[in-house]
Design a protein around this motif. Sequence first.
Motif, short mmCIF file in Angstrom:
data_model
loop_
_atom_site.label_atom_id
_atom_site.label_comp_id
_atom_site.label_asym_id
_atom_site.label_seq_id
_atom_site.Cartn_x
_atom_site.Cartn_y
_atom_site.Cartn_z
N UNK A 273 10.20 4.98 0.28
CA UNK A 273 9.37 4.89 1.47
C UNK A 273 7.89 4.80 1.09
N UNK A 274 7.49 5.48 0.02
CA UNK A 274 6.10 5.38 -0.44
C UNK A 274 5.75 3.93 -0.76
N UNK A 275 6.67 3.25 -1.45
CA UNK A 275 6.44 1.84 -1.78
C UNK A 275 6.33 1.00 -0.51
N UNK A 276 7.19 1.31 0.47
CA UNK A 276 7.18 0.55 1.73
C UNK A 276 5.89 0.82 2.51
N UNK A 277 5.39 2.05 2.47
CA UNK A 277 4.15 2.40 3.16
C UNK A 277 2.99 1.63 2.55
N UNK A 278 2.96 1.58 1.23
CA UNK A 278 1.87 0.88 0.53
C UNK A 278 1.81 -0.58 0.96
N UNK A 279 2.97 -1.19 1.16
CA UNK A 279 3.01 -2.60 1.55
C UNK A 279 2.65 -2.82 3.02
N UNK A 280 2.86 -1.80 3.84
CA UNK A 280 2.67 -1.98 5.28
C UNK A 280 1.28 -1.59 5.78
N UNK A 281 0.56 -0.79 5.00
CA UNK A 281 -0.75 -0.31 5.44
C UNK A 281 -1.84 -1.30 5.03
N UNK A 282 -2.64 -1.71 6.00
CA UNK A 282 -3.71 -2.66 5.78
C UNK A 282 -5.06 -1.95 5.62
N UNK A 283 -5.78 -2.33 4.59
CA UNK A 283 -7.13 -1.78 4.38
C UNK A 283 -8.02 -2.10 5.58
N UNK A 284 -7.82 -3.28 6.13
CA UNK A 284 -8.61 -3.71 7.29
C UNK A 284 -8.37 -2.80 8.49
N UNK A 285 -7.10 -2.41 8.72
CA UNK A 285 -6.78 -1.52 9.83
C UNK A 285 -7.42 -0.15 9.65
N UNK A 286 -7.36 0.37 8.42
CA UNK A 286 -7.97 1.67 8.14
C UNK A 286 -9.47 1.63 8.42
N UNK A 287 -10.11 0.59 7.96
CA UNK A 287 -11.56 0.46 8.17
C UNK A 287 -11.90 0.31 9.65
N UNK A 288 -11.06 -0.40 10.39
CA UNK A 288 -11.32 -0.59 11.82
C UNK A 288 -11.18 0.73 12.57
N UNK A 289 -10.18 1.53 12.20
CA UNK A 289 -9.98 2.84 12.85
C UNK A 289 -11.18 3.73 12.57
#
Length: 260
Positions: free
Chosen positions: A100-116
């Motif tokens: 799941x850690x590997x799957x999370x890494x692939x699904x999380x966008x740096x752009x989304x984090x910055x926007x939040x």
Amino acid sequence: MRLQEKISIHFTELTKTDRKITGQLIEKPEILIQHSVQEAANLLEVSPAAIMRVAKKLKYRGLAEFKQSLEIYQSEMQNKEEKSETHNFSKSVISGFKSQLDAIEKSVSEKDLEKIVDLVKKAKVTRALGIGSSGLSAEQFVYSLLYQDHYMEAVTSRTKIFYLSRILTADDVLIIFSVSGNSEAYSEIIERSQKTGAKLVFITMNHDKKLKEAAEVVVVLPSNITDFSVSHHLQQLDNRFAFYIFSSMLAAYIDNGELD
């Protein structure tokens, strides 16, 4: 959506009887594939209505779609390499979380984090919301922020969420944790935000068109899918693990943004 994903997302909604039915169908999908619902109910020692209830809770449109999903699952399991009956159970659990850690890494966008982070920086008030087990994730996120000396309120009561919908303003940001991504649970919040300009962020494990239309950011995390071929009973690793990892990441980004 695959059967395993549906079970994972809606697992907390299943009763003991629901889990018994689902677990037995996972072990022997042919029970429902090759029999009528009445015959399957007799074999499972439950009522036909109980089977239909499970199908509804897993968001299938009817029995035919549920059977089709079981057929696909059965085919996938038959194509898998046979595993040994003896296995290290603790290692299989750890392996599930590693995957799941590997799957999370692939699904999380740096752009989304910055926007939040940008939304939170501009907001006068930011709150974390969640209902049921997702409420625990909202509280965990708030707890992660406390380590960074940032305070945020967690709202986890349906009643409080309802009243919150009546006082939202354009200066508010709500970060909503919801495994199922059920937009109906937040219908008042969504309606009010559209009228006032309040900003919504959904952290979920299920795609919902209404969420995408209503929210500034929608982060879809992977559900924790149990490898059902390892064990002969229904077992579920905690979906909050993904929320916990994402919360830690977001808290670090918020701290790095040097919020007041």
